[in-house]
Design an enzyme around this catalytic site. Structure first.
Site, PDB file in Angstrom:
ATOM      1  N   HIS A  64       0.776  -1.091  -0.052  1.00  0.00           N
ATOM      2  CA  HIS A  64      -0.120   0.013  -0.163  1.00  0.00           C
ATOM      3  C   HIS A  64       0.826   1.128  -0.035  1.00  0.00           C
ATOM      4  O   HIS A  64       1.987   1.281   0.659  1.00  0.00           O
ATOM      5  CB  HIS A  64      -0.770   0.120   1.194  1.00  0.00           C
ATOM      6  CG  HIS A  64      -1.671  -1.214   1.602  1.00  0.00           C
ATOM      7  ND1 HIS A  64      -2.085  -1.853   2.598  1.00  0.00           N
ATOM      8  CD2 HIS A  64      -2.211  -2.010   0.459  1.00  0.00           C
ATOM      9  CE1 HIS A  64      -2.836  -2.737   2.445  1.00  0.00           C
ATOM     10  NE2 HIS A  64      -2.991  -2.985   1.370  1.00  0.00           N
ATOM     11  N   LYS A  73       6.608   5.848   7.418  1.00  0.00           N
ATOM     12  CA  LYS A  73       5.936   4.888   8.344  1.00  0.00           C
ATOM     13  C   LYS A  73       7.333   4.407   9.474  1.00  0.00           C
ATOM     14  O   LYS A  73       8.133   3.930   8.753  1.00  0.00           O
ATOM     15  CB  LYS A  73       5.255   3.666   7.843  1.00  0.00           C
ATOM     16  CG  LYS A  73       3.901   4.212   6.936  1.00  0.00           C
ATOM     17  CD  LYS A  73       3.331   3.113   6.499  1.00  0.00           C
ATOM     18  CE  LYS A  73       1.985   3.420   5.714  1.00  0.00           C
ATOM     19  NZ  LYS A  73       1.460   2.453   4.983  1.00  0.00           N
ATOM     20  N   TYR A 133       2.402   1.450  14.109  1.00  0.00           N
ATOM     21  CA  TYR A 133       3.442   2.419  13.351  1.00  0.00           C
ATOM     22  C   TYR A 133       2.748   3.799  13.251  1.00  0.00           C
ATOM     23  O   TYR A 133       1.533   4.004  13.707  1.00  0.00           O
ATOM     24  CB  TYR A 133       3.416   1.906  11.773  1.00  0.00           C
ATOM     25  CG  TYR A 133       2.219   1.775  11.152  1.00  0.00           C
ATOM     26  CD1 TYR A 133       1.791   2.547  10.046  1.00  0.00           C
ATOM     27  CD2 TYR A 133       1.223   0.561  11.268  1.00  0.00           C
ATOM     28  CE1 TYR A 133       0.434   2.543   9.571  1.00  0.00           C
ATOM     29  CE2 TYR A 133       0.118   0.404  10.584  1.00  0.00           C
ATOM     30  CZ  TYR A 133      -0.318   1.321   9.665  1.00  0.00           C
ATOM     31  OH  TYR A 133      -1.475   1.253   8.963  1.00  0.00           O
ATOM     32  N   ASP A 171      -6.558  -6.382  -1.738  1.00  0.00           N
ATOM     33  CA  ASP A 171      -5.029  -6.541  -2.145  1.00  0.00           C
ATOM     34  C   ASP A 171      -5.190  -8.114  -3.213  1.00  0.00           C
ATOM     35  O   ASP A 171      -3.975  -7.987  -3.718  1.00  0.00           O
ATOM     36  CB  ASP A 171      -4.430  -7.107  -0.872  1.00  0.00           C
ATOM     37  CG  ASP A 171      -3.973  -5.727   0.061  1.00  0.00           C
ATOM     38  OD1 ASP A 171      -4.080  -4.774  -0.624  1.00  0.00           O
ATOM     39  OD2 ASP A 171      -3.730  -5.905   1.096  1.00  0.00           O
TER      40      ASP A 171
END
Length: 187
Positions: A64, A73, A133, A171
Site C-alpha cells: 500500500h 512510516k 506504526y 489486495d
C-alpha cells in the site's frame, strides 16, 4: 551512547532501527522514538498519526501507498513476528522498484523506517501479530494506491508461511508494478 542504532538498508532513507533495551528480572524499558536522536542521525520527520493492527498467521497486508500525500512510516511489532517490506516507488530514485524486507518481532524489538514514496506491506509469521506504526501524514483513502505483493518485476522473497497468503479483497486485485509505474508517470 545513543539510544538507537540506525542501520542502512541499501535504499536511501530506509532504515532498520535497533533501540537500546534496558532490562532486568522485572522486565524491560526502551524508547521507540526520540525526536532529538532521529534528528541528530539526519532523519527529521514529524509524525501525525499512530496506527495499530492485529492479524492472524498467514495474513499478508499490502503493498500500500499514498500518491499525492505519501506517508513515511516507522513500524514495529509488539506481539508476534512479521516479515515487513518497503518498495521504493520514488520518481527519479536510483533504487526505484527495489525492495528491502526485515523480520520484526516482539523479541528483536527492531523497527523499520519506510520513507514517503514507498509501497509497504507485511506478512504475519506467528500465530498472531500486533503491528504498530507512526505516520508522517494522515491516511486518505481517496489517495491510496497499491501494488501486487507478488509482482515478478519486484520479486519480493516472502517467507514461506505454510499456506497461501490471506489477502483482503482489495489486495487480491492490486495492479502490477508496470501498471503502477504508468499511473505514477514513472516510465
Amino acid at each position: 551512547m545513543g539510544k538507537f542504532s540506525f542501520i542502512e538498508t541499501g535504499i536511501e532513507g530506509m532504515l532498520l532501527i535497533e533501540p537500546t533495551v534496558f532490562g532486568d528480572e522485572r522486565g524491560y524499558f526502551m524508547e521507540t522514538y526520540n525526536e532529538g536522536e532521529f534528528d541528530a542521525a539526519g532523519f527529521k520527520m514529524r509524525f501525525v498519526q499512530d496506527n495499530e493492527s492485529r492479524s492472524r498467521h498467514g495474513v499478508l497486508r499490502g503493498l500500500h501507498m499514498q500518491v499525492r500525500n505519501p506517508q513515511g512510516k516507522l513500524v514495529r511489532v509488539i506481539e508476534g513476528e512479521v516479515f515487513d517490506v518497503g518498495v521504493d516507488m520514488r520518481a527519479g530514485s536510483p533504487t526505484l522498484g527495489k525492495w528491502y524486507g526485515a523480520l520484526l518481532s516482539r523479541e528483536n524489538k527492531r523497527q523499520l523506517f519506510i520513507p514517503e514514496g514507498f509501497a509497504h506491506g507485511f506478512a504475519v509469521l506467528s500465530d498472531y501479530a500486533a503491528f504498530v506504526y507512526k505516520c508522517t501524514r494522515l491516511y486518505d483513502p481517496a489517495d491510496e494506491l497499491g501494488v501486487s505483493y507478488d509482482d515478478p518485476d519486484i520479486g519480493i522473497e516472502w517467507p514461506d508461511m505454510g499456506l497461501e497468503p490471506l489477502l483482503s479483497e482489495k489486495d487480491k486485485t492490486q495492479p502490477s508494478y508496470k501498471e503502477v509505474k504508468k499511473i505514477l508517470g514513472l516510465e
